[in-house]
Design a protein around this motif. Structure first.
Motif, short mmCIF file in Angstrom:
data_model
loop_
_atom_site.label_atom_id
_atom_site.label_comp_id
_atom_site.label_asym_id
_atom_site.label_seq_id
_atom_site.Cartn_x
_atom_site.Cartn_y
_atom_site.Cartn_z
N VAL A 1 0.86 -1.17 0.00
CA VAL A 1 0.00 0.00 0.00
C VAL A 1 0.91 1.23 0.00
O VAL A 1 1.72 1.39 0.91
CB VAL A 1 -0.93 0.03 1.24
N SER A 2 0.77 2.05 -1.02
CA SER A 2 1.54 3.28 -1.12
C SER A 2 0.67 4.44 -0.66
O SER A 2 -0.46 4.60 -1.11
CB SER A 2 1.96 3.52 -2.57
N LEU A 3 1.21 5.25 0.24
CA LEU A 3 0.59 6.49 0.68
C LEU A 3 1.47 7.60 0.12
O LEU A 3 2.55 7.87 0.65
CB LEU A 3 0.51 6.56 2.20
N TYR A 4 1.05 8.19 -0.98
CA TYR A 4 1.89 9.12 -1.73
C TYR A 4 1.30 10.52 -1.67
O TYR A 4 0.13 10.73 -2.02
CB TYR A 4 2.00 8.66 -3.19
N ILE A 5 2.11 11.49 -1.25
CA ILE A 5 1.63 12.87 -1.16
C ILE A 5 2.43 13.74 -2.13
O ILE A 5 3.65 13.60 -2.24
CB ILE A 5 1.72 13.39 0.29
N ALA A 6 1.73 14.62 -2.84
CA ALA A 6 2.37 15.52 -3.80
C ALA A 6 1.79 16.92 -3.63
O ALA A 6 0.58 17.07 -3.42
CB ALA A 6 2.13 15.03 -5.22
N GLN A 7 2.63 17.91 -3.71
CA GLN A 7 2.22 19.30 -3.61
C GLN A 7 1.51 19.70 -4.89
O GLN A 7 2.03 19.48 -5.99
CB GLN A 7 3.45 20.18 -3.38
N ILE A 8 0.32 20.28 -4.77
CA ILE A 8 -0.42 20.76 -5.95
C ILE A 8 -0.17 22.26 -6.13
O ILE A 8 0.11 22.74 -7.21
CB ILE A 8 -1.93 20.48 -5.82
N ASN A 9 -0.33 22.99 -5.03
CA ASN A 9 -0.04 24.42 -5.03
C ASN A 9 0.43 24.79 -3.63
O ASN A 9 0.67 23.91 -2.80
CB ASN A 9 -1.26 25.25 -5.49
N SER A 10 0.54 26.07 -3.33
CA SER A 10 1.13 26.49 -2.06
C SER A 10 0.33 26.04 -0.83
O SER A 10 0.89 25.94 0.26
CB SER A 10 1.30 28.01 -2.02
N GLU A 11 -0.96 25.72 -0.99
CA GLU A 11 -1.77 25.34 0.16
C GLU A 11 -2.40 23.96 0.05
O GLU A 11 -3.04 23.50 1.00
CB GLU A 11 -2.88 26.38 0.37
N THR A 12 -2.25 23.31 -1.07
CA THR A 12 -2.98 22.05 -1.30
C THR A 12 -2.03 20.94 -1.70
O THR A 12 -1.11 21.14 -2.49
CB THR A 12 -4.03 22.25 -2.41
N LYS A 13 -2.30 19.76 -1.14
CA LYS A 13 -1.56 18.55 -1.50
C LYS A 13 -2.55 17.51 -2.01
O LYS A 13 -3.73 17.56 -1.69
CB LYS A 13 -0.81 17.99 -0.29
N CYS A 14 -2.04 16.58 -2.78
CA CYS A 14 -2.84 15.45 -3.25
C CYS A 14 -2.32 14.21 -2.56
O CYS A 14 -1.11 13.94 -2.57
CB CYS A 14 -2.71 15.31 -4.76
#
Length: 189
Positions: free
Chosen positions: A120-133
């Motif tokens: 199970v991968s829990l992957y976080i990526a920055q979308i913009n200055s206040e939001t992550k995916c």
């Protein structure tokens, strides 16, 4: 909050391993993190502390059934104790879930057993200055016919469990937005 079906992120450790999987799925959702405090460790901890009670009940049932076939199980008390000391580092384990890999953006949990291996991968990526995916991806490799048979009912519940857990993780992280995730229900009964 909208949770949508996704694909395995391109920079995921699981995508770059050149391994052929028998099953994969991914779900993603967005979370607010204006202070940029949410880390992969926070997400790993939240994975174990935000599951609703009905998911815990399914894991309890699963453990009772698979124990009859000699498969790995987890015990609730042991899982709760493990969660207290969980640092989300490679080799750490809570219930069935061992940390296989950890980067700044991802934690890979799972287990290898005689019938199948799952990650199970829990992957976080920055979308913009206040939001992550946040994307939760699951990969499975079958070792034998029993693994395929075992996964038939699991697959149905899996597609209900993962989006529910993702919503819980996002809600918890947005509420606390700190490096300390409170202990709630664990999914490893």
């Amino acid at each position: 909050m909208k949770i949508v079906k996704a694909t395995l992120p391109n920079h995921s450790v699981l995508k770059t391993t050149q391994t052929k999987y028998d099953y994969t799925d991914s779900f993603k959702g967005q979370l607010h993190d204006a202070d940029k405090k949410i880390t992969s460790t926070d997400i790993g901890k939240a994975f174990f502390s935000t599951g609703p009670q009905w998911i815990s009940g399914l894991f309890t049932l699963r453990n009772k059934i698979v124990a009859l076939f000699g498969l790995k199980t987890s015990e609730n008390k042991k899982g709760q104790e493990e969660l207290k000391h969980f640092t989300c580092e490679v080799g750490d384990q809570v219930g069935l879930f061992k940390v296989f890999n950890k980067t700044e953006n991802e934690v890979v949990l799972g287990e290898d057993d005689k019938h199948l291996d799952f990650k199970v991968s829990l992957y976080i990526a920055q979308i913009n200055s206040e939001t992550k995916c946040l994307t939760i991806s699951t990969t499975v490799i079958f070792h034998n016919w029993f693994g395929k048979l075992y996964f038939l009912p699991v697959r149905f519940f899996h597609k209900l469990i993962v989006p529910t857990m993702l919503k819980g993780i996002i809600n918890q992280l947005e509420k606390t937005n700190t490096n300390t995730i409170p202990q709630l229900n664990t999914i490893n009964n």
